[in-house]
Design a protein around this motif. Sequence first.
Motif, mmCIF file in Angstrom:
data_model
loop_
_atom_site.group_PDB
_atom_site.id
_atom_site.type_symbol
_atom_site.label_atom_id
_atom_site.label_comp_id
_atom_site.label_asym_id
_atom_site.label_seq_id
_atom_site.Cartn_x
_atom_site.Cartn_y
_atom_site.Cartn_z
ATOM 1 N N SER A 271 0.817 -1.222 0.000
ATOM 2 C CA SER A 271 0.000 0.000 0.000
ATOM 3 C C SER A 271 0.849 1.269 0.000
ATOM 4 O O SER A 271 0.386 2.323 -0.423
ATOM 5 N N LYS A 272 2.098 1.189 0.466
ATOM 6 C CA LYS A 272 2.972 2.362 0.478
ATOM 7 C C LYS A 272 3.540 2.655 -0.908
ATOM 8 O O LYS A 272 4.095 3.714 -1.140
ATOM 9 N N ASN A 273 3.438 1.692 -1.829
ATOM 10 C CA ASN A 273 4.002 1.840 -3.159
ATOM 11 C C ASN A 273 2.989 1.375 -4.206
ATOM 12 O O ASN A 273 3.204 0.369 -4.883
ATOM 13 N N PRO A 274 1.873 2.094 -4.349
ATOM 14 C CA PRO A 274 0.805 1.626 -5.232
ATOM 15 C C PRO A 274 1.177 1.558 -6.710
ATOM 16 O O PRO A 274 0.523 0.858 -7.469
ATOM 17 N N THR A 275 2.208 2.265 -7.122
ATOM 18 C CA THR A 275 2.627 2.182 -8.523
ATOM 19 C C THR A 275 3.760 1.181 -8.726
ATOM 20 O O THR A 275 4.234 0.996 -9.837
ATOM 21 N N GLY A 276 4.178 0.551 -7.644
ATOM 22 C CA GLY A 276 5.245 -0.442 -7.719
ATOM 23 C C GLY A 276 4.730 -1.793 -8.198
ATOM 24 O O GLY A 276 3.592 -1.919 -8.648
ATOM 25 N N PRO A 277 5.558 -2.799 -8.079
ATOM 26 C CA PRO A 277 5.179 -4.126 -8.573
ATOM 27 C C PRO A 277 4.079 -4.766 -7.728
ATOM 28 O O PRO A 277 3.878 -4.413 -6.572
ATOM 29 N N ALA A 278 3.373 -5.681 -8.349
ATOM 30 C CA ALA A 278 2.332 -6.440 -7.656
ATOM 31 C C ALA A 278 2.581 -7.925 -7.897
ATOM 32 O O ALA A 278 3.104 -8.316 -8.948
ATOM 33 N N LEU A 279 2.243 -8.717 -6.919
ATOM 34 C CA LEU A 279 2.276 -10.170 -7.082
ATOM 35 C C LEU A 279 0.912 -10.601 -7.596
ATOM 36 O O LEU A 279 -0.113 -10.092 -7.138
ATOM 37 N N ILE A 280 0.900 -11.540 -8.529
ATOM 38 C CA ILE A 280 -0.356 -12.046 -9.076
ATOM 39 C C ILE A 280 -0.435 -13.540 -8.773
ATOM 40 O O ILE A 280 0.488 -14.293 -9.094
ATOM 41 N N PHE A 281 -1.519 -13.950 -8.145
ATOM 42 C CA PHE A 281 -1.733 -15.346 -7.788
ATOM 43 C C PHE A 281 -2.922 -15.908 -8.560
ATOM 44 O O PHE A 281 -3.886 -15.195 -8.820
ATOM 45 N N THR A 282 -2.855 -17.184 -8.876
ATOM 46 C CA THR A 282 -4.000 -17.846 -9.484
ATOM 47 C C THR A 282 -5.080 -17.993 -8.415
ATOM 48 O O THR A 282 -4.780 -17.928 -7.205
ATOM 49 N N PRO A 283 -6.323 -18.215 -8.813
ATOM 50 C CA PRO A 283 -7.366 -18.429 -7.810
ATOM 51 C C PRO A 283 -7.059 -19.585 -6.857
ATOM 52 O O PRO A 283 -7.295 -19.468 -5.654
ATOM 53 N N SER A 284 -6.502 -20.680 -7.358
ATOM 54 C CA SER A 284 -6.207 -21.814 -6.471
ATOM 55 C C SER A 284 -5.067 -21.488 -5.503
ATOM 56 O O SER A 284 -5.092 -21.908 -4.348
ATOM 57 N N GLU A 285 -4.068 -20.738 -5.951
ATOM 58 C CA GLU A 285 -2.992 -20.317 -5.048
ATOM 59 C C GLU A 285 -3.540 -19.415 -3.946
ATOM 60 O O GLU A 285 -3.171 -19.540 -2.776
#
Length: 67
Positions: A37-51
């Motif tokens: 939340s401190k870096n909203p333009t930074g990278p994001a992790l993406i998980f599959t629904p099962s993960e």
Amino acid sequence: MSNDLSTAKWFKSSRSGSTKECVEVAFLNDGVGVRDSKNPTGPALIFTPSEWCAFTAGLEHGRFDHA
């Protein structure tokens, strides 16, 4: 997975309180995004629904609790 994060609706947990040290989550077309939340333009992790389901089930059962 190819998610366009520019239109994602990010939110914090209701348990986050008023602190700024939180993660934000967005439910995407084919997964779940998590970012700092401190870096909203930074990278994001993406998980599959099962993960994501496995992770949240682990949280609910105390799998990540530390003594």
